[in-house]
Design an enzyme around this catalytic site. Structure first.
Site, PDB file in Angstrom:
ATOM      1  N   ASP A 139      -1.059  -1.121   5.087  1.00  0.00           N
ATOM      2  CA  ASP A 139      -1.591   0.212   5.355  1.00  0.00           C
ATOM      3  C   ASP A 139      -0.917   0.820   6.579  1.00  0.00           C
ATOM      4  O   ASP A 139      -0.512   1.987   6.589  1.00  0.00           O
ATOM      5  CB  ASP A 139      -3.099   0.068   5.554  1.00  0.00           C
ATOM      6  CG  ASP A 139      -3.829   1.382   5.449  1.00  0.00           C
ATOM      7  OD1 ASP A 139      -3.429   2.221   4.646  1.00  0.00           O
ATOM      8  OD2 ASP A 139      -4.830   1.543   6.184  1.00  0.00           O
TER       9      ASP A 139
ATOM     10  N   GLU B  58       1.798   4.006  -4.048  1.00  0.00           N
ATOM     11  CA  GLU B  58       1.298   2.635  -4.172  1.00  0.00           C
ATOM     12  C   GLU B  58       2.224   1.790  -5.047  1.00  0.00           C
ATOM     13  O   GLU B  58       2.520   0.627  -4.723  1.00  0.00           O
ATOM     14  CB  GLU B  58      -0.110   2.660  -4.740  1.00  0.00           C
ATOM     15  CG  GLU B  58      -1.147   3.167  -3.752  1.00  0.00           C
ATOM     16  CD  GLU B  58      -2.459   3.602  -4.391  1.00  0.00           C
ATOM     17  OE1 GLU B  58      -3.426   3.815  -3.648  1.00  0.00           O
ATOM     18  OE2 GLU B  58      -2.498   3.749  -5.638  1.00  0.00           O
TER      19      GLU B  58
ATOM     20  N   ASP C 248       0.857  -1.181   0.000  1.00  0.00           N
ATOM     21  CA  ASP C 248       0.000   0.000   0.000  1.00  0.00           C
ATOM     22  C   ASP C 248       0.895   1.234   0.000  1.00  0.00           C
ATOM     23  O   ASP C 248       2.096   1.164   0.279  1.00  0.00           O
ATOM     24  CB  ASP C 248      -0.915   0.005   1.236  1.00  0.00           C
ATOM     25  CG  ASP C 248      -2.100   0.927   1.076  1.00  0.00           C
ATOM     26  OD1 ASP C 248      -2.313   1.443  -0.040  1.00  0.00           O
ATOM     27  OD2 ASP C 248      -2.827   1.144   2.063  1.00  0.00           O
TER      28      ASP C 248
ATOM     29  N   GLU D  42     -25.196  20.765 -19.593  1.00  0.00           N
ATOM     30  CA  GLU D  42     -26.445  21.156 -18.932  1.00  0.00           C
ATOM     31  C   GLU D  42     -27.373  21.797 -19.961  1.00  0.00           C
ATOM     32  O   GLU D  42     -26.941  22.217 -21.047  1.00  0.00           O
ATOM     33  CB  GLU D  42     -26.128  22.138 -17.803  1.00  0.00           C
ATOM     34  CG  GLU D  42     -27.328  22.604 -16.972  1.00  0.00           C
ATOM     35  CD  GLU D  42     -28.103  21.480 -16.310  1.00  0.00           C
ATOM     36  OE1 GLU D  42     -28.852  20.793 -17.046  1.00  0.00           O
ATOM     37  OE2 GLU D  42     -27.976  21.299 -15.090  1.00  0.00           O
TER      38      GLU D  42
ATOM     39  N   HIS E 184     -20.867  18.002 -10.857  1.00  0.00           N
ATOM     40  CA  HIS E 184     -19.672  18.811 -10.623  1.00  0.00           C
ATOM     41  C   HIS E 184     -19.698  19.458  -9.245  1.00  0.00           C
ATOM     42  O   HIS E 184     -20.749  19.584  -8.596  1.00  0.00           O
ATOM     43  CB  HIS E 184     -19.569  19.905 -11.696  1.00  0.00           C
ATOM     44  CG  HIS E 184     -20.734  20.843 -11.693  1.00  0.00           C
ATOM     45  ND1 HIS E 184     -20.869  21.885 -10.794  1.00  0.00           N
ATOM     46  CD2 HIS E 184     -21.853  20.883 -12.476  1.00  0.00           C
ATOM     47  CE1 HIS E 184     -21.994  22.530 -11.029  1.00  0.00           C
ATOM     48  NE2 HIS E 184     -22.612  21.941 -12.036  1.00  0.00           N
TER      49      HIS E 184
ATOM     50  N   ASP F 223      -5.179  -2.947  -2.349  1.00  0.00           N
ATOM     51  CA  ASP F 223      -6.506  -2.334  -2.421  1.00  0.00           C
ATOM     52  C   ASP F 223      -6.569  -1.246  -3.481  1.00  0.00           C
ATOM     53  O   ASP F 223      -7.584  -0.554  -3.600  1.00  0.00           O
ATOM     54  CB  ASP F 223      -6.950  -1.789  -1.059  1.00  0.00           C
ATOM     55  CG  ASP F 223      -6.032  -0.711  -0.510  1.00  0.00           C
ATOM     56  OD1 ASP F 223      -5.804   0.291  -1.201  1.00  0.00           O
ATOM     57  OD2 ASP F 223      -5.549  -0.862   0.626  1.00  0.00           O
TER      58      ASP F 223
END
Length: 462
Positions: free
Chosen positions: A124, A50, A9, A342, A266, A75
Site C-alpha cells: 500500500d 491492482e 496493491d 419501489e 440508491h 486486499d
C-alpha cells in the site's frame, strides 16, 4: 524449492485518475524484503492498478527464482477470487491483465490469499509513493522506511488471523479499536493510508473492521440461530435478532454458508432532500450531483471490502445509476430485477408528507393504520409490496445460495426485507431510519432462519 510471499496493491486517486501500484516479495520465514516494485501508471482505475501490482510482484518473484512457490496476498477480493478461478472475469480491461499475470509463473506454483487492508501496508505504501512521485513528475525510488515494514511483515506472516466462532465480538471490537486508533493518528500517517484514497480514514477503517464481523464473510456455515456480533463503537445501529425459535438459540448444525443480501438504498435525487414521495408510479428521477458522489463513495467502500459477487438493481433509473457505479468499480455486471422496484405511491407521487396530509387526510391515515390500505389513486399497499418482495427474495435466494449479493433498491423494499428477517410487525416499517446510499445486510441460512447484520450504515459517506 524456494518459497516467496508476494504482496501487491494498486490505487487510483479519482477512479479513474492518477494511479500507481506497489508490490513486494518477502521471505516467508523471516519477513525480509527481497524485492520491491512500484510505478506510476498514469490515469487508470483501481482495478487496473491492482492487477498491474500483481503482475509486477509475480515478475519480481520469477526473476528471483523461476521455480519458486509463490503465495500472493492482496486486499483486493476481486483480484484474488478472479485469479483463483472462483469468479468470472467479465470486464474487458481486466481480461488481458489477468491473462498476463497467469502467464508469468506456472499455475501450480502460485496460490492466492485475501488479507485485510491493514495487513497489506507495505505494498500500500509503495503504491502511494509511486502516485506521489508521479504527481511530482518523477520516477519512484525506494524509501528508507522498508526496514520497519520488514519487521511488521515478519510478524504478519508468522501470526494467523484471530480465531474463534464466526462473528467473534471480541475480535471484531479489537479490530475496530485498532482501526480507529490508526485513523486518528493524524496526517503523518499519509504514507500508509489506503492506496486508492477510497474514503476518509475514519469511515474506511470502521467499515473494514466492523464489517468483518457483521456481513461480509459469514464464514463457518453454522445455522441461522447463531447470535450476531456486538456492534463496533461509533457505527450505525446493528440488529442481531434472528428469527429462530427460542429453543434453537446457540450453536446450530452446519448449514453451509448463508446467502447474504447487502441492501443498498440508491443515492440522492433532487426529490430526496425535500422528502417527497418518490415511487415507481411517478417520474423516474436521475441521481443528483450529491447522489453521484454518494454512489462513488459506496462503490469505494464495497470495493475495499471485496466480498460482493453479484450486483442486482431495481429497474428505476436512480438505482441503476447507483448500481452501475458500484459494478464498474467491482468489475461486475448489473442485473435488473423488476421485483426490487419501489412501491407506486399513486396520487402522492412528488408530494411531501404535509401536502398529502392536507389533500388526502383520510387516505393517509388509513395507510398509516393498515398495511392493506393503498395510497390514493391506485397506489400499491404495503401488504401487496410485501408479497412481491417476498417472492423476489425467495427467487434470488434460490439463484444465489451461499453468495454475497448486492441489491440496489429503495426505502420500502429494504425495510420490508429487514422487517421479515426480524419477524417484526408491519408498523415497524415506520420505525426504521434509512438514509440515501446507506447499507444494510441480511444473512439467510439453509434452515430458513435469517439474521439482520447491518442497518442504515452510512460510515462510507462521512
Amino acid at each position: 524449492m524456494p518459497r516467496f510471499v508476494v504482496e501487491a496493491d494498486g490505487g487510483s486517486r479519482g477512479n479513474p485518475g492518477p494511479a500507481g501500484y506497489g508490490a513486494v516479495v518477502l521471505d516467508p520465514a523471516s519477513g525480509e524484503t527481497l524485492a520491491e516494485r512500484a510505478e506510476f501508471i498514469g490515469v487508470a482505475t483501481n482495478n487496473v492498478a491492482e492487477y498491474k501490482g500483481l503482475i509486477a510482484g509475480l515478475t519480481a518473484a520469477r526473476d528471483l527464482a523461476s521455480d519458486a512457490e509463490v503465495l500472493v496476498r492482496m486486499d483486493s477480493k476481486l483480484v484474488v477470487e478472479q485469479m483463483s478461478g472462483r469468479w468470472k472475469i467479465k470486464h474487458p480491461d481486466m481480461k488481458p491483465l489477468a491473462a498476463e499475470a497467469a502467464r508469468i509463473l506456472p499455475r501450480a506454483q502460485v496460490t492466492y490469499e485475501w488479507i485485510p487492508r491493514e495487513r497489506n501496508k507495505h505494498a500500500d505504501r509503495l503504491a502511494n509513493e509511486a502516485m506521489d512521485a508521479g504527481k511530482r513528475g518523477e520516477q519512484w525510488e525506494p524509501s528508507a522506511s522498508s526496514a520497519a515494514l520488514d519487521a511488521s511483515a515478519a510478524r504478519s506472516l508468522s501470526t494467523p488471523p484471530p480465531s474463534g466462532p464466526p462473528g467473534d465480538a471480541a475480535a471484531g471490537a479489537a479490530a475496530a479499536r485498532a482501526a480507529l486508533a490508526a485513523s486518528r493518528s493524524g496526517p503523518d500517517t499519509a504514507a500508509t493510508a489506503p492506496a486508492s484514497a477510497r474514503t476518509s480514514a475514519t469511515a474506511s477503517a470502521l467499515a473494514e473492521a466492523a464489517a468483518d464481523t457483521l456481513w461480509a464473510e459469514p464464514g463457518s456455515g453454522t445455522g441461522g440461530s447463531i447470535p450476531s456480533a456486538a456492534p463496533a463503537p461509533g457505527r450505525a445501529a446493528h440488529a442481531a435478532t434472528a428469527t429462530a425459535p427460542a429453543a434453537g438459540q446457540g450453536w446450530g448444525p452446519d448449514m453451509g454458508a448463508p446467502a447474504t443480501f447487502v441492501l443498498l438504498r440508491h443515492g440522492e435525487t433532487a426529490l430526496t432532500p425535500q422528502k417527497r414521495f418518490s415511487g415507481s408510479g411517478g417520474s423516474d428521477p436521475e441521481l443528483s450531483p450529491a447522489g453521484r458522489r454518494q454512489a462513488a463513495a459506496v462503490a469505494e467502500a464495497l470495493a475495499a471490502r471485496g466480498t460482493v459477487q453479484t450486483v442486482i438493481s431495481s429497474p428505476l433509473l436512480r438505482c441503476r445509476e447507483t448500481a452501475r457505479a458500484v459494478a464498474d468499480r467491482l468489475g461486475l455486471d448489473v442485473t435488473v430485477e423488476q421485483g426490487l422496484r419501489e412501491v407506486d405511491f399513486g396520487a402522492w407521487e412528488g408530494l411531501t408528507f404535509a401536502e398529502v396530509q392536507e389533500r388526502f387526510p383520510d387516505d393517509l391515515q388509513a395507510w398509516l393504520d393498515s398495511p392493506k390500505a393503498a395510497p390514493t389513486g391506485g397506489g400499491e399497499s404495503f401488504a401487496a409490496a410485501t408479497r412481491r418482495i417476498s417472492a423476489t427474495r425467495d427467487r434470488l435466494l434460490a439463484a444465489h445460495a451461499g453468495r454475497t449479493v448486492l441489491l440496489v433498491t429503495h426505502v420500502t423494499p429494504v425495510k420490508i426485507l429487514v422487517r421479515l428477517a426480524l419477524g417484526a410487525p408491519p408498523e415497524s416499517l415506520f420505525r426504521m431510519e434509512l438514509s440515501a446510499a446507506s447499507l444494510s445486510a441480511v444473512a439467510y441460512y439453509a434452515d430458513g432462519n435469517a439474521s439482520v447484520r447491518l442497518l442504515n450504515d452510512t460510515a462510507h459517506l462521512r
